[in-house]
Design an enzyme around this catalytic site. Structure first.
Site, PDB file in Angstrom:
ATOM      1  CB  SER A  34      -0.946  -0.011   1.206  1.00  0.00           C
ATOM      2  OG  SER A  34      -0.234  -0.210   2.406  1.00  0.00           O
ATOM      3  CG  ASP A  92       9.863  -2.870  -2.324  1.00  0.00           C
ATOM      4  OD1 ASP A  92       8.625  -2.869  -2.120  1.00  0.00           O
ATOM      5  OD2 ASP A  92      10.508  -3.899  -2.575  1.00  0.00           O
ATOM      6  CB  ALA A  94       9.994  -2.342   4.720  1.00  0.00           C
ATOM      7  CG  ASP A  95       5.831  -6.413   5.844  1.00  0.00           C
ATOM      8  OD1 ASP A  95       4.737  -5.868   5.620  1.00  0.00           O
ATOM      9  OD2 ASP A  95       6.357  -7.230   5.064  1.00  0.00           O
ATOM     10  CE  LYS A 108      10.504  -5.498   0.164  1.00  0.00           C
ATOM     11  NZ  LYS A 108       9.149  -4.944   0.172  1.00  0.00           N
ATOM     12  N   GLY A 109       7.720  -8.948   2.667  1.00  0.00           N
ATOM     13  CA  GLY A 109       7.007 -10.155   2.260  1.00  0.00           C
ATOM     14  C   GLY A 109       5.600 -10.255   2.799  1.00  0.00           C
ATOM     15  N   GLY A 111       3.148  -8.979   1.560  1.00  0.00           N
ATOM     16  CA  GLY A 111       2.303  -9.198   0.377  1.00  0.00           C
ATOM     17  C   GLY A 111       2.774 -10.379  -0.450  1.00  0.00           C
ATOM     18  CD  GLU A 117       8.170  -6.653  -2.466  1.00  0.00           C
ATOM     19  OE1 GLU A 117       7.281  -5.811  -2.423  1.00  0.00           O
ATOM     20  OE2 GLU A 117       8.461  -7.375  -1.486  1.00  0.00           O
TER      21      GLU A 117
END
Ligand code: 5RP
Length: 237
Positions: A34, A92, A94-95, A108-109, A111, A117
């Protein structure tokens, strides 16, 4: 599109801030999620206004959004091949970002797009990470998404347990069974608790047969654009 916590206004500020620093003539890696979506929309506005860029998508979702917003695309092979232009910059999300770590290690990941990525972000000359403040942490401690060959999931799960992690197969929300990635694989979300040495865990995970890619990105970020309540803070690790 998957959404996560954090204010959408802060995500928008972060994404738009990174999109603003893209130079005319660039090839741009288009991240997934998002926050990266805000960057893609802003790039689309800039293309409308005459900016000459080409995007390299990191997922079905980022490709679709780029097409919707009029961003010309180039394939990853074409961009980085011997006669290709290369990728100048990737943007990009990131979580998690380890703000206290010099390498600004990323998790990350969320999604399930981290394999592509990582290819695009690594190939880019510069990686701009876009996040809201809820993503910043001293030490990464979220579950690490590990994309796995479907037939290898039990073998990989055992190896993850042996490395001190607790794997959970990511389940789809509106489909029976697991999430299947854009590459046809499944994802194990592997909880390790705090990860004080992400580089070491990254090497362990990368060495497990059956692992396609994991969501630890170490030493890749060149700048982190953090959208705040009233602006953007840009950190350069
Ligand atoms: C997708 C990702 C995303 O970049 C990450 O999940 C962040 O998403 P969002 O900006 O929606 O919070 O790694 O695989």
């Amino acid at each position: 599109m998957k959404t996560s916590g954090g204010s959408d206004a802060a995500k928008r500020r972060a994404g738009e801030s990174a999109a603003e620093v893209v130079d005319d003539g660039s090839v741009v890696g288009l991240g997934t999620g998002s926050t990266a979506a805000h960057a893609i929309r802003r790039l689309g506005d800039r293309v409308d206004a005459g900016l000459d860029v080409r995007g390299v998508a990191t997922s079905f979702a980022s490709r679709e959004l780029a097409v919707d917003h009029g961003i010309p695309l180039v394939g990853l092979d074409e961009a980085v091949g011997p006669d290709g232009p290369g990728i100048d910059v990737a943007i990009d999300g990131a979580d998690q970002v380890a703000a206290g770590d010099d390498s600004s290690a990323l998790l990350k990941g969320g999604g399930a797009a981290h394999a592509r990525e990582k290819l695009v972000d690594t190939a880019a000359d510069r990686l701009l990470v876009v996040v809201d403040p809820s993503k910043e942490t001293g030490v990464l401690d979220g579950a690490v998404p590990v994309e796995v060959l479907p037939d290898g999931r039990s073998v990989v799960a055992e190896a993850v347990r042996a490395a001190g992690g607790e794997p959970a197969l990511r389940r789809a929300e509106r489909k029976d069974g697991p999430v299947i990635t854009d590459n046809g694989h499944v994802v194990l979300d592997c909880a390790f608790g705090p990860i004080p040495e992400p580089g070491s865990l990254a090497a362990t995970l990368a060495g497990i047969p059956g692992v396609v890619e994991h969501g630890l990105f170490v030493g890749l970020a060149d700048a982190v654009h953090v959208g705040t309540a009233d602006g953007v803070c840009v950190r350069e690790p």
